[in-house]
Write an enzyme that holds these catalytic residues in place. Structure first.
Site, PDB file in Angstrom:
ATOM      1  N   ASN A   1      35.792  -4.671 115.771  1.00  0.00           N
ATOM      2  CA  ASN A   1      34.699  -4.334 116.699  1.00  0.00           C
ATOM      3  C   ASN A   1      33.345  -4.619 116.068  1.00  0.00           C
ATOM      4  O   ASN A   1      32.420  -5.078 116.749  1.00  0.00           O
ATOM      5  CB  ASN A   1      34.800  -2.870 117.128  1.00  0.00           C
ATOM      6  CG  ASN A   1      35.797  -2.681 118.250  1.00  0.00           C
ATOM      7  OD1 ASN A   1      35.546  -3.070 119.384  1.00  0.00           O
ATOM      8  ND2 ASN A   1      36.956  -2.121 117.921  1.00  0.00           N
TER       9      ASN A   1
ATOM     10  N   ARG B   1      36.586   9.505 110.755  1.00  0.00           N
ATOM     11  CA  ARG B   1      36.136  10.804 110.267  1.00  0.00           C
ATOM     12  C   ARG B   1      35.798  11.691 111.447  1.00  0.00           C
ATOM     13  O   ARG B   1      35.241  11.224 112.440  1.00  0.00           O
ATOM     14  CB  ARG B   1      34.846  10.649 109.432  1.00  0.00           C
ATOM     15  CG  ARG B   1      34.968   9.812 108.196  1.00  0.00           C
ATOM     16  CD  ARG B   1      35.330  10.621 106.985  1.00  0.00           C
ATOM     17  NE  ARG B   1      34.485  11.781 106.802  1.00  0.00           N
ATOM     18  CZ  ARG B   1      34.847  12.823 106.041  1.00  0.00           C
ATOM     19  NH1 ARG B   1      36.019  12.843 105.431  1.00  0.00           N
ATOM     20  NH2 ARG B   1      34.033  13.855 105.894  1.00  0.00           N
TER      21      ARG B   1
ATOM     22  N   LEU C   1      33.304  14.287 112.780  1.00  0.00           N
ATOM     23  CA  LEU C   1      31.890  14.470 112.434  1.00  0.00           C
ATOM     24  C   LEU C   1      31.481  15.934 112.611  1.00  0.00           C
ATOM     25  O   LEU C   1      31.913  16.607 113.544  1.00  0.00           O
ATOM     26  CB  LEU C   1      31.037  13.577 113.324  1.00  0.00           C
ATOM     27  CG  LEU C   1      31.361  12.088 113.198  1.00  0.00           C
ATOM     28  CD1 LEU C   1      30.730  11.292 114.329  1.00  0.00           C
ATOM     29  CD2 LEU C   1      30.893  11.557 111.840  1.00  0.00           C
TER      30      LEU C   1
ATOM     31  N   ASN D   1      30.690   5.580 120.490  1.00  0.00           N
ATOM     32  CA  ASN D   1      31.997   5.329 119.884  1.00  0.00           C
ATOM     33  C   ASN D   1      32.827   4.470 120.829  1.00  0.00           C
ATOM     34  O   ASN D   1      32.626   4.484 122.040  1.00  0.00           O
ATOM     35  CB  ASN D   1      32.717   6.670 119.643  1.00  0.00           C
ATOM     36  CG  ASN D   1      34.054   6.489 118.955  1.00  0.00           C
ATOM     37  OD1 ASN D   1      34.188   5.678 118.023  1.00  0.00           O
ATOM     38  ND2 ASN D   1      35.065   7.221 119.399  1.00  0.00           N
TER      39      ASN D   1
ATOM     40  N   HIS E   1      36.857   3.849 121.826  1.00  0.00           N
ATOM     41  CA  HIS E   1      38.151   4.526 121.672  1.00  0.00           C
ATOM     42  C   HIS E   1      39.226   3.744 122.424  1.00  0.00           C
ATOM     43  O   HIS E   1      38.996   3.313 123.562  1.00  0.00           O
ATOM     44  CB  HIS E   1      38.059   5.956 122.215  1.00  0.00           C
ATOM     45  CG  HIS E   1      39.330   6.718 122.062  1.00  0.00           C
ATOM     46  ND1 HIS E   1      39.725   7.286 120.871  1.00  0.00           N
ATOM     47  CD2 HIS E   1      40.328   6.971 122.946  1.00  0.00           C
ATOM     48  CE1 HIS E   1      40.889   7.873 121.024  1.00  0.00           C
ATOM     49  NE2 HIS E   1      41.288   7.694 122.274  1.00  0.00           N
TER      50      HIS E   1
ATOM     51  N   SER F   1      37.628   2.634 126.012  1.00  0.00           N
ATOM     52  CA  SER F   1      36.444   3.331 126.529  1.00  0.00           C
ATOM     53  C   SER F   1      35.329   3.321 125.494  1.00  0.00           C
ATOM     54  O   SER F   1      35.594   3.491 124.302  1.00  0.00           O
ATOM     55  CB  SER F   1      36.770   4.808 126.820  1.00  0.00           C
ATOM     56  OG  SER F   1      37.890   4.951 127.650  1.00  0.00           O
TER      57      SER F   1
ATOM     58  N   ASP G   1      36.304  12.739 121.027  1.00  0.00           N
ATOM     59  CA  ASP G   1      36.636  11.736 122.054  1.00  0.00           C
ATOM     60  C   ASP G   1      36.334  12.243 123.466  1.00  0.00           C
ATOM     61  O   ASP G   1      36.939  11.771 124.439  1.00  0.00           O
ATOM     62  CB  ASP G   1      38.120  11.316 121.964  1.00  0.00           C
ATOM     63  CG  ASP G   1      38.433  10.650 120.634  1.00  0.00           C
ATOM     64  OD1 ASP G   1      37.551   9.996 120.072  1.00  0.00           O
ATOM     65  OD2 ASP G   1      39.577  10.809 120.163  1.00  0.00           O
TER      66      ASP G   1
HETATM   67  C1  GRF Z   1      39.732   0.411 117.496  1.00  0.00           C
HETATM   68  O1  GRF Z   1      40.922   0.452 118.231  1.00  0.00           O
HETATM   69  C2  GRF Z   1      38.753   1.433 118.011  1.00  0.00           C
HETATM   70  O2  GRF Z   1      38.863   1.651 119.378  1.00  0.00           O
HETATM   71  C3  GRF Z   1      39.172   2.666 117.272  1.00  0.00           C
HETATM   72  O3  GRF Z   1      39.541   2.231 115.989  1.00  0.00           O
HETATM   73  C4  GRF Z   1      39.936   0.868 116.060  1.00  0.00           C
HETATM   74  C5  GRF Z   1      39.078   0.112 115.116  1.00  0.00           C
HETATM   75  O4  GRF Z   1      39.453  -1.219 115.028  1.00  0.00           O
HETATM   76  N1  GRF Z   1      38.105   3.650 117.257  1.00  0.00           N
HETATM   77  P1  GRF Z   1      38.527  -2.241 114.239  1.00  0.00           P
HETATM   78  O5  GRF Z   1      38.337  -1.662 112.847  1.00  0.00           O
HETATM   79  O6  GRF Z   1      37.245  -2.353 114.972  1.00  0.00           O
HETATM   80  O7  GRF Z   1      39.300  -3.514 114.209  1.00  0.00           O
END
Ligand code: GRF
Length: 214
Positions: free
Chosen positions: A23, A100, A102, A116, A118, A145, A154
């Site tokens: 991401n 983590r 928070l 974030n 998710h 999301s 979340d």
């Molecule tokens: C993703 O699935 C994100 O939604 C979740 O943790 C994962 C992180 O993947 N919070 P990356 O490190 O971005 O590949």
């Protein structure tokens, strides 16, 4: 280059990671576009072996490791993390696989500028191992999301979601890969809206101003 371009990049984003950072990569790639209105000013990981640190390095972005193992308590770690983040003076803090929980002080400090991503269609499947849990439950639709972060894990106000069909022969891995593809689309989109000041947290609700685009 031009004055316009400088202004386009007016939002500075600190990205927090713990692992692969795909991401993060999506955000890096989006920000390479001249018209994209945000720039990543730093990447911070709580783990020194996070591959995302390499991604940041390759992109010429400052990367820092702040290990939670060096702190006895969550609160003291989060205070140190806040100091480090604030040294970059970001307008937005984006969690991207930051593994983590928070503290209240942290979440409160960044209220309205902490988001974030998710891997589920929240409020369904909060927490970990979402892909396997979705398969085990026989769901036909899964997804991802983006949400503002609040004290409920979340559970913060939703910004953007993308549904993903569950296929008959899916494993947790194949499903995760398809969900991630969607994550890589919706996270840069949400950051773009925030940078354009279209997206705001108002009285606990994610508000998106309609400018007739996107
Ligand atoms: C993703 O699935 C994100 O939604 C979740 O943790 C994962 C992180 O993947 N919070 P990356 O490190 O971005 O590949």
């Amino acid at each position: 280059m031009s004055i316009d371009n400088t202004m386009n990049k007016s939002l500075s984003v600190v990205v927090l990671i713990s692992g692969n950072g795909s991401n993060l990569q999506a955000l890096i790639d989006a920000a390479k576009e001249e018209s994209y209105p945000a720039r990543i000013c730093a990447v911070i990981s709580n783990r020194s072996d996070a591959y995302g640190l390499q991604r940041a390095r390759d992109a010429g972005i400052i990367q820092k490791v702040l290990s939670h193992r060096d702190y006895a308590e969550r609160e003291s770690y989060d205070q140190a993390l806040m100091s480090l983040i604030d040294s970059f003076n970001p307008g937005l803090v984006a969690l991207a696989g930051f593994m983590r929980i928070l503290s209240e002080a942290f979440v409160t400090h960044y209220s309205g500028r902490l988001i974030n991503i998710h891997p589920s269609l929240l409020p369904e499947y909060k927490g970990l191992n979402t892909h396997q849990r979705v398969l085990d439950s026989g769901e036909e639709i899964h997804g991802a999301s983006v949400h503002f972060v609040t004290l409920e894990l979340d559970g913060g106000p939703l910004i953007l979601q993308s549904p993903v069909p569950v296929l008959a022969d899916d494993t947790a891995e194949t499903l995760a890969a398809r969900v991630l593809k969607q994550e890589h689309i919706i996270y840069p989109q949400a950051v773009k809206w925030f940078a354009e000041e279209r997206l705001k947290l108002v009285d606990g609700v994610a508000m998106l101003a309609n400018k007739g685009e996107d």
